[in-house]
Design a protein around this motif. Sequence first.
Motif, PDB file in Angstrom:
ATOM      1  N   ASP A 116      15.138  11.804  40.343  1.00  0.00           N
ATOM      2  CA  ASP A 116      16.133  10.844  39.833  1.00  0.00           C
ATOM      3  C   ASP A 116      17.212  10.542  40.865  1.00  0.00           C
ATOM      4  OD1 ASP A 116      14.821  10.724  37.403  1.00  0.00           O
ATOM      5  OD2 ASP A 116      16.027  12.330  36.522  1.00  0.00           O
ATOM      6  N   THR A 117      17.485  11.502  41.734  1.00  0.00           N
ATOM      7  CA  THR A 117      18.579  11.359  42.695  1.00  0.00           C
ATOM      8  C   THR A 117      18.212  10.581  43.951  1.00  0.00           C
ATOM      9  OG1 THR A 117      17.988  13.486  43.675  1.00  0.00           O
ATOM     10  CG2 THR A 117      19.672  13.499  41.941  1.00  0.00           C
ATOM     11  N   ASN A 118      16.912  10.377  44.193  1.00  0.00           N
ATOM     12  CA  ASN A 118      16.498   9.673  45.412  1.00  0.00           C
ATOM     13  C   ASN A 118      15.154   8.996  45.158  1.00  0.00           C
ATOM     14  OD1 ASN A 118      15.746   8.759  47.915  1.00  0.00           O
ATOM     15  ND2 ASN A 118      16.272  10.652  48.997  1.00  0.00           N
ATOM     16  N   GLU A 119      15.197   7.719  44.851  1.00  0.00           N
ATOM     17  CA  GLU A 119      13.975   7.001  44.493  1.00  0.00           C
ATOM     18  C   GLU A 119      13.023   6.789  45.673  1.00  0.00           C
ATOM     19  OE1 GLU A 119      14.747   3.473  42.265  1.00  0.00           O
ATOM     20  OE2 GLU A 119      16.028   4.522  40.834  1.00  0.00           O
ATOM     21  N   ARG A 120      13.516   6.930  46.879  1.00  0.00           N
ATOM     22  CA  ARG A 120      12.635   6.773  48.036  1.00  0.00           C
ATOM     23  C   ARG A 120      11.872   8.053  48.356  1.00  0.00           C
ATOM     24  NH1 ARG A 120      15.957   4.421  52.807  1.00  0.00           N
ATOM     25  NH2 ARG A 120      17.481   5.908  52.025  1.00  0.00           N
ATOM     26  N   GLN A 121      12.332   9.162  47.847  1.00  0.00           N
ATOM     27  CA  GLN A 121      11.695  10.450  48.104  1.00  0.00           C
ATOM     28  C   GLN A 121      10.585  10.672  47.080  1.00  0.00           C
ATOM     29  OE1 GLN A 121      14.222  13.810  47.447  1.00  0.00           O
ATOM     30  NE2 GLN A 121      12.995  15.162  48.716  1.00  0.00           N
ATOM     31  N   LYS A 122       9.479  11.248  47.543  1.00  0.00           N
ATOM     32  CA  LYS A 122       8.380  11.585  46.651  1.00  0.00           C
ATOM     33  C   LYS A 122       8.029  13.057  46.811  1.00  0.00           C
ATOM     34  CE  LYS A 122       6.538   6.936  46.803  1.00  0.00           C
ATOM     35  NZ  LYS A 122       7.754   6.387  47.335  1.00  0.00           N
ATOM     36  N   GLN A 123       7.837  13.727  45.705  1.00  0.00           N
ATOM     37  CA  GLN A 123       7.410  15.123  45.731  1.00  0.00           C
ATOM     38  C   GLN A 123       5.930  15.153  45.384  1.00  0.00           C
ATOM     39  OE1 GLN A 123      10.120  16.899  42.935  1.00  0.00           O
ATOM     40  NE2 GLN A 123      11.692  17.200  44.488  1.00  0.00           N
ATOM     41  N   LEU A 124       5.144  15.766  46.266  1.00  0.00           N
ATOM     42  CA  LEU A 124       3.700  15.847  46.066  1.00  0.00           C
ATOM     43  C   LEU A 124       3.333  17.257  45.655  1.00  0.00           C
ATOM     44  CD1 LEU A 124       2.582  13.935  49.281  1.00  0.00           C
ATOM     45  CD2 LEU A 124       2.982  13.006  46.992  1.00  0.00           C
ATOM     46  N   ASN A 125       2.454  17.356  44.684  1.00  0.00           N
ATOM     47  CA  ASN A 125       1.991  18.657  44.213  1.00  0.00           C
ATOM     48  C   ASN A 125       0.482  18.621  44.050  1.00  0.00           C
ATOM     49  OD1 ASN A 125       4.668  19.950  43.615  1.00  0.00           O
ATOM     50  ND2 ASN A 125       4.828  18.153  42.323  1.00  0.00           N
ATOM     51  N   LEU A 126      -0.165  19.704  44.434  1.00  0.00           N
ATOM     52  CA  LEU A 126      -1.600  19.816  44.209  1.00  0.00           C
ATOM     53  C   LEU A 126      -1.867  20.088  42.734  1.00  0.00           C
ATOM     54  CD1 LEU A 126      -2.884  22.051  47.158  1.00  0.00           C
ATOM     55  CD2 LEU A 126      -3.369  19.649  46.770  1.00  0.00           C
ATOM     56  N   THR A 127      -2.890  19.450  42.221  1.00  0.00           N
ATOM     57  CA  THR A 127      -3.340  19.755  40.871  1.00  0.00           C
ATOM     58  C   THR A 127      -4.277  20.958  40.959  1.00  0.00           C
ATOM     59  OG1 THR A 127      -5.266  18.328  41.084  1.00  0.00           O
ATOM     60  CG2 THR A 127      -3.248  17.320  40.198  1.00  0.00           C
ATOM     61  N   VAL A 128      -4.761  21.414  39.822  1.00  0.00           N
ATOM     62  CA  VAL A 128      -5.746  22.500  39.820  1.00  0.00           C
ATOM     63  C   VAL A 128      -6.971  22.066  40.620  1.00  0.00           C
ATOM     64  CG1 VAL A 128      -7.296  23.855  38.362  1.00  0.00           C
ATOM     65  CG2 VAL A 128      -4.934  23.486  37.651  1.00  0.00           C
ATOM     66  N   LYS A 129      -7.415  20.831  40.394  1.00  0.00           N
ATOM     67  CA  LYS A 129      -8.565  20.296  41.137  1.00  0.00           C
ATOM     68  C   LYS A 129      -8.276  20.290  42.637  1.00  0.00           C
ATOM     69  CE  LYS A 129     -11.438  16.144  41.518  1.00  0.00           C
ATOM     70  NZ  LYS A 129     -11.692  14.787  41.007  1.00  0.00           N
ATOM     71  N   GLY A 130      -7.079  19.886  43.018  1.00  0.00           N
ATOM     72  CA  GLY A 130      -6.702  19.867  44.431  1.00  0.00           C
ATOM     73  C   GLY A 130      -6.684  21.265  45.024  1.00  0.00           C
ATOM     74  N   SER A 131      -6.146  22.218  44.280  1.00  0.00           N
ATOM     75  CA  SER A 131      -6.102  23.609  44.753  1.00  0.00           C
ATOM     76  C   SER A 131      -7.498  24.189  44.911  1.00  0.00           C
ATOM     77  CB  SER A 131      -5.291  24.475  43.786  1.00  0.00           C
ATOM     78  OG  SER A 131      -3.950  24.074  43.778  1.00  0.00           O
ATOM     79  N   GLU A 132      -8.365  23.913  43.949  1.00  0.00           N
ATOM     80  CA  GLU A 132      -9.744  24.404  44.032  1.00  0.00           C
ATOM     81  C   GLU A 132     -10.475  23.792  45.221  1.00  0.00           C
ATOM     82  OE1 GLU A 132     -11.181  23.337  40.157  1.00  0.00           O
ATOM     83  OE2 GLU A 132     -10.401  25.182  39.228  1.00  0.00           O
ATOM     84  N   THR A 133     -10.226  22.520  45.465  1.00  0.00           N
ATOM     85  CA  THR A 133     -10.850  21.846  46.605  1.00  0.00           C
ATOM     86  C   THR A 133     -10.333  22.418  47.912  1.00  0.00           C
ATOM     87  OG1 THR A 133     -11.100  19.845  45.286  1.00  0.00           O
ATOM     88  CG2 THR A 133     -11.258  19.601  47.675  1.00  0.00           C
ATOM     89  N   LEU A 134      -9.048  22.696  47.979  1.00  0.00           N
ATOM     90  CA  LEU A 134      -8.460  23.298  49.174  1.00  0.00           C
ATOM     91  C   LEU A 134      -9.087  24.655  49.464  1.00  0.00           C
ATOM     92  CD1 LEU A 134      -6.362  23.149  51.441  1.00  0.00           C
ATOM     93  CD2 LEU A 134      -4.720  24.157  49.850  1.00  0.00           C
ATOM     94  N   VAL A 135      -9.279  25.462  48.439  1.00  0.00           N
ATOM     95  CA  VAL A 135      -9.915  26.778  48.606  1.00  0.00           C
ATOM     96  C   VAL A 135     -11.339  26.605  49.113  1.00  0.00           C
ATOM     97  CG1 VAL A 135     -10.776  28.799  47.352  1.00  0.00           C
ATOM     98  CG2 VAL A 135      -8.458  27.972  46.942  1.00  0.00           C
ATOM     99  N   ALA A 136     -12.070  25.638  48.569  1.00  0.00           N
ATOM    100  CA  ALA A 136     -13.448  25.397  48.995  1.00  0.00           C
ATOM    101  C   ALA A 136     -13.507  24.935  50.453  1.00  0.00           C
ATOM    102  CB  ALA A 136     -14.109  24.364  48.085  1.00  0.00           C
ATOM    103  N   ILE A 137     -12.605  24.053  50.834  1.00  0.00           N
ATOM    104  CA  ILE A 137     -12.561  23.569  52.223  1.00  0.00           C
ATOM    105  C   ILE A 137     -12.227  24.722  53.162  1.00  0.00           C
ATOM    106  CG2 ILE A 137     -11.241  22.117  53.838  1.00  0.00           C
ATOM    107  CD1 ILE A 137     -11.026  20.064  51.510  1.00  0.00           C
ATOM    108  N   ASP A 138     -11.261  25.535  52.789  1.00  0.00           N
ATOM    109  CA  ASP A 138     -10.876  26.689  53.602  1.00  0.00           C
ATOM    110  C   ASP A 138     -12.063  27.634  53.784  1.00  0.00           C
ATOM    111  OD1 ASP A 138      -8.847  28.092  55.063  1.00  0.00           O
ATOM    112  OD2 ASP A 138      -8.759  29.529  53.405  1.00  0.00           O
ATOM    113  N   ARG A 139     -12.824  27.847  52.724  1.00  0.00           N
ATOM    114  CA  ARG A 139     -13.987  28.730  52.792  1.00  0.00           C
ATOM    115  C   ARG A 139     -15.035  28.171  53.762  1.00  0.00           C
ATOM    116  NH1 ARG A 139     -14.760  29.468  47.657  1.00  0.00           N
ATOM    117  NH2 ARG A 139     -15.985  27.576  47.374  1.00  0.00           N
ATOM    118  N   VAL A 140     -15.275  26.865  53.708  1.00  0.00           N
ATOM    119  CA  VAL A 140     -16.247  26.238  54.605  1.00  0.00           C
ATOM    120  C   VAL A 140     -15.812  26.398  56.061  1.00  0.00           C
ATOM    121  CG1 VAL A 140     -17.212  24.018  55.336  1.00  0.00           C
ATOM    122  CG2 VAL A 140     -17.146  24.614  52.908  1.00  0.00           C
ATOM    123  N   PHE A 141     -14.527  26.164  56.342  1.00  0.00           N
ATOM    124  CA  PHE A 141     -14.046  26.303  57.713  1.00  0.00           C
ATOM    125  C   PHE A 141     -14.109  27.756  58.188  1.00  0.00           C
ATOM    126  CE2 PHE A 141     -12.407  21.997  57.319  1.00  0.00           C
ATOM    127  CZ  PHE A 141     -12.648  21.505  58.587  1.00  0.00           C
TER     128      PHE A 141
END
Length: 76
Positions: free
Chosen positions: A17-42
């Motif tokens: 509310d205090t800064n309309e130009r700023q965006k906060q990004l958060n991983l969803t459960v799906k995003g977190s699971e995908t990140l874990v899978a990518i990390d495992r592959v690497f």
Amino acid sequence: MLKSLEKQGYITRTIPDTNERQKQLNLTVKGSETLVAIDRVFNELEDTVKLAVPEDERTGLVTNLNHIKLALDLQH
């Protein structure tokens, strides 16, 4: 890119509310699971390379790959 990640359910985006130009990004459960899978592959890829290339040859390999990356970066 953010719209695509959000649409596919990998992230959520909130605007404070205090800064309309700023965006906060958060991983969803799906995003977190995908990140874990990518990390495992690497990690598996890294293990495979370590088994395939003797330790004393890795430094030269990394140097050569860095030269190739630099050459490719200069083309773009």
